[in-house]
Write a protein that holds these residues in place. Structure first.
Motif, PDB file in Angstrom:
ATOM      1  N   VAL A   1      -2.719   5.171   1.135  1.00 50.50           N
ATOM      2  CA  VAL A   1      -2.492   6.056   2.544  1.00 50.50           C
ATOM      3  C   VAL A   1      -3.526   5.342   3.524  1.00 50.50           C
ATOM      4  CG1 VAL A   1      -2.123   8.406   1.098  1.00 50.50           C
ATOM      5  CG2 VAL A   1      -4.676   7.451   1.649  1.00 50.50           C
ATOM      6  N   GLY A   2      -3.603   4.101   3.295  1.00 53.38           N
ATOM      7  CA  GLY A   2      -4.665   3.276   4.294  1.00 53.38           C
ATOM      8  C   GLY A   2      -4.378   3.248   5.765  1.00 53.38           C
TER       9      GLY A   2
ATOM     10  N   VAL B   1      -3.667  10.648  -8.361  1.00 52.23           N
ATOM     11  CA  VAL B   1      -4.633  10.281  -7.079  1.00 52.23           C
ATOM     12  C   VAL B   1      -5.604   9.751  -7.391  1.00 52.23           C
ATOM     13  CG1 VAL B   1      -5.757  11.479  -5.204  1.00 52.23           C
ATOM     14  CG2 VAL B   1      -3.374  12.176  -5.913  1.00 52.23           C
ATOM     15  N   ILE B   2      -6.080   8.703  -6.912  1.00 49.51           N
ATOM     16  CA  ILE B   2      -7.519   8.048  -7.152  1.00 49.51           C
ATOM     17  C   ILE B   2      -8.136   8.241  -5.663  1.00 49.51           C
ATOM     18  CG2 ILE B   2      -8.733   5.995  -7.287  1.00 49.51           C
ATOM     19  CD1 ILE B   2      -6.591   4.938  -9.421  1.00 49.51           C
ATOM     20  N   GLY B   3      -9.475   8.651  -5.725  1.00 49.05           N
ATOM     21  CA  GLY B   3      -9.870   8.959  -4.331  1.00 49.05           C
ATOM     22  C   GLY B   3      -9.665  10.231  -3.717  1.00 49.05           C
ATOM     23  N   PRO B   4      -9.798  11.613  -4.000  1.00 50.06           N
ATOM     24  CA  PRO B   4      -9.436  12.502  -3.569  1.00 50.06           C
ATOM     25  C   PRO B   4     -10.084  13.286  -2.536  1.00 50.06           C
ATOM     26  CG  PRO B   4     -10.333  13.276  -5.715  1.00 50.06           C
ATOM     27  CD  PRO B   4     -10.452  11.837  -5.666  1.00 50.06           C
ATOM     28  N   GLY B   5     -10.205  12.732  -1.309  1.00 53.71           N
ATOM     29  CA  GLY B   5     -11.022  13.104  -0.123  1.00 53.71           C
ATOM     30  C   GLY B   5     -10.139  14.055   0.759  1.00 53.71           C
TER      31      GLY B   5
ATOM     32  N   CYS C   1      -6.029   6.692  -2.377  1.00 56.60           N
ATOM     33  CA  CYS C   1      -6.609   7.329  -1.213  1.00 56.60           C
ATOM     34  C   CYS C   1      -7.859   6.773  -0.965  1.00 56.60           C
ATOM     35  CB  CYS C   1      -6.540   9.020  -1.475  1.00 56.60           C
ATOM     36  SG  CYS C   1      -4.679   9.496  -1.753  1.00 56.60           S
ATOM     37  N   VAL C   2      -8.434   5.956  -1.349  1.00 62.21           N
ATOM     38  CA  VAL C   2      -9.844   5.463  -1.323  1.00 62.21           C
ATOM     39  C   VAL C   2      -9.732   4.574   0.311  1.00 62.21           C
ATOM     40  CG1 VAL C   2     -10.163   4.976  -3.716  1.00 62.21           C
ATOM     41  CG2 VAL C   2      -9.129   3.097  -2.155  1.00 62.21           C
ATOM     42  N   PRO C   3     -11.124   4.560   0.840  1.00 62.50           N
ATOM     43  CA  PRO C   3     -11.269   3.738   1.963  1.00 62.50           C
ATOM     44  C   PRO C   3     -10.523   2.512   2.034  1.00 62.50           C
ATOM     45  CG  PRO C   3     -13.369   4.664   1.406  1.00 62.50           C
ATOM     46  CD  PRO C   3     -12.508   5.000   0.334  1.00 62.50           C
ATOM     47  N   VAL C   4     -10.154   2.170   3.280  1.00 61.47           N
ATOM     48  CA  VAL C   4      -9.292   0.878   3.372  1.00 61.47           C
ATOM     49  C   VAL C   4     -10.013  -0.427   2.561  1.00 61.47           C
ATOM     50  CG1 VAL C   4      -8.569  -0.716   5.118  1.00 61.47           C
ATOM     51  CG2 VAL C   4      -7.963   1.577   5.384  1.00 61.47           C
ATOM     52  N   GLY C   5     -11.192  -0.577   2.785  1.00 57.96           N
ATOM     53  CA  GLY C   5     -11.986  -1.546   2.257  1.00 57.96           C
ATOM     54  C   GLY C   5     -11.718  -1.612   0.745  1.00 57.96           C
ATOM     55  N   ALA C   6     -11.691  -0.576   0.135  1.00 62.21           N
ATOM     56  CA  ALA C   6     -11.616  -0.214  -1.517  1.00 62.21           C
ATOM     57  C   ALA C   6     -10.061  -0.639  -2.124  1.00 62.21           C
ATOM     58  CB  ALA C   6     -12.283   1.090  -1.823  1.00 62.21           C
ATOM     59  N   ILE C   7      -9.232  -0.358  -1.258  1.00 64.45           N
ATOM     60  CA  ILE C   7      -7.806  -0.303  -1.795  1.00 64.45           C
ATOM     61  C   ILE C   7      -7.718  -1.448  -2.639  1.00 64.45           C
ATOM     62  CG2 ILE C   7      -5.225  -0.485  -1.095  1.00 64.45           C
ATOM     63  CD1 ILE C   7      -6.039   1.346   1.211  1.00 64.45           C
TER      64      ILE C   7
END
Lengths: 293, 293
Positions: free
Chosen positions: A98-99, A9-13, A72-78
């Protein structure tokens, strides 16, 4: 038999940490959890919460043994993050995300794809107004929809594995076209959020003494709006910018409908007013019949 | 010592029946309950629920012994019903209501007032999306605001009695000017409702196949909007028409703000987008600090 050997998982928010919690709560779904983030404070929380077997700032190292990498990063970072990690992923692995928006993400990401890595985008329609690794919980996805928007190139076996993964998260699966996805989500989620953010701004521009009273007297109507409006700014900025066509289209439609309602009120046109209100009730009843309310 | 000897409720829907339930749950607040409505089916329910000592279709008879008459009819019916009953009320009695808008009601009602009857308008800011005598409950008003908007002519003793009555209902009291009331309520309640009704209509005009999916996938954003939108059409028609000036004014302000947000999204103006979202979060935090969320 686990769904995946090594799962990254990258970006565990909120979303990513909920996936990790679910995987911890159901041992055996995956063999090993790798978690990466560029923010050391986030990784510190992941370690404290014991949500990863390997926890690292090094994204390239994080993905090299993974059978599945979930962004799982913000849409702009995918797309940028995907571009950075794809060369380091192992052949046969699956890339997923998961965008909340699809068309622009797929367009930005496609040039970086490799023939030996399947990309299966997924959008779990679940969330709260809270964000960050502490906001997640293992049951977040139960009975919620997860929308898969694979391209025609994605092998059916990879689509099935991601679908089964989300079923294990508790979600219901629907597969659809990216554009269709974007219009649906613009209507049911992005437009309501845009309106909620905007109305809070409108209240905030009232005269100083009025504003204090708006806060004092916030009736249930406004309270519900502000609950939505408490969401994460970066995440929603990215969603708005990445789904601008579909969002501006439904916003335009809504603005026309609001102007028509204003005109009906100005003219005292009771019939139009009652019809508009009654449509709301009908939609509400349909939602209840669909057990989504 | 009861607050009133004979207490009369006209129009026992969600609000009126909640008042009656509270009075039944706390015997001694009034001596006798008289309930009137023009709809025999409503009166039948009031009898079944044992919410009145005298239950009648005859409004003039209902009010003649009352020490306080509370009009719980839709906003548009307050002035006509008041005009019909005022000549039959006894000298020294208090007339009150529970209307959600003030200026237009006060204007329509004032010509019918008598010198020997005090009129003390009250607006309990409480409600659910349900309506009718079965929807009420005794705790509806607990910790909610009740806004009193008496004219300069109303005797302080009468204002105090109505304030004490609402305190006994569990509410917190604020006294304010009718115009101020109407602007506040337009912002915190009427505009959010107008938007919620409108967005349901917008969803309803999507193509047939889209609409079905909107219902399937209604995310939490849309769900909250439709909860609001399930409210009673007649009640809200009357509120919109009777508070049209204040409502159209805040709607206009909101529409400009929404257009500015659309323009920011079109231009990719990240700064404006993030600022708008962040204002929503600030307002939300203030609400939580005010313990209204």
């Amino acid at each position: 038999m686990p769904l995946f050997g090594t799962f990254c998982v990258i970006g565990p928010g909120l979303i990513g940490s909920s996936v990790l919690r679910r995987l911890r709560a159901h041992p055996g779904l995956v063999d090993r959890l790798v978690v990466a983030d560029r923010d050391p404070a986030v990784l510190e929380r992941i370690r404290d919460l014991d949500l990863g077997d390997i926890v690292t700032e090094d994204m390239q190292k994080a993905v090299e043994d993974a059978d599945c990498v979930m962004l799982c990063v913000p849409v702009g970072a995918i797309a940028p993050v995907a571009a950075a990690i794809l060369p380091h992923m192992k052949p046969g692995a699956i890339l997923t995300d998961v965008g909340s928006t699809r068309r622009s993400v797929v367009e930005a990401l496609t040039p970086h794809l490799r023939d030996d890595i399947a990309y299966v985008p997924a959008h779990p329609m679940a969330g709260t107004e809270h964000s960050g690794p502490d906001a997640g919980f293992a049951t977040l996805f139960e009975d919620r929809w997860c929308l898969l928007t694979p391209s025609g190139d994605a092998p059916q076996a990879s689509i099935d594995r991601i679908a089964n993964f989300w079923r294990a998260m508790g979600a219901r699966i629907r597969i659809m076209d990216p554009d269709h996805h974007d219009t649906i989500c613009a209507m049911v989620s992005h437009l309501p959020h845009l309106i909620a953010f905007t109305i809070c701004g409108t209240a905030d521009t009232l005269a100083e003494d009025m504003r204090a009273e708006v806060l004092d007297f916030a009736a249930s109507g406004f309270r519900d709006f502000t609950r939505i409006a408490a969401s994460d700014p970066t995440m929603w900025r990215d969603i708005f910018l990445n789904n601008s066509d579909a969002l501006l289209s439904v916003l335009d439609r809504f603005s026309q409908d609001a102007a028509a309602m204003a005109e009906a009120i100005r003219k005292g046109d009771e019939k139009t007013i009652v019809e508009t209100i009654s449509r709301g009730r009908r939609i509400r009843r349909s939602l209840i019949e669909n057990r989504q309310a």
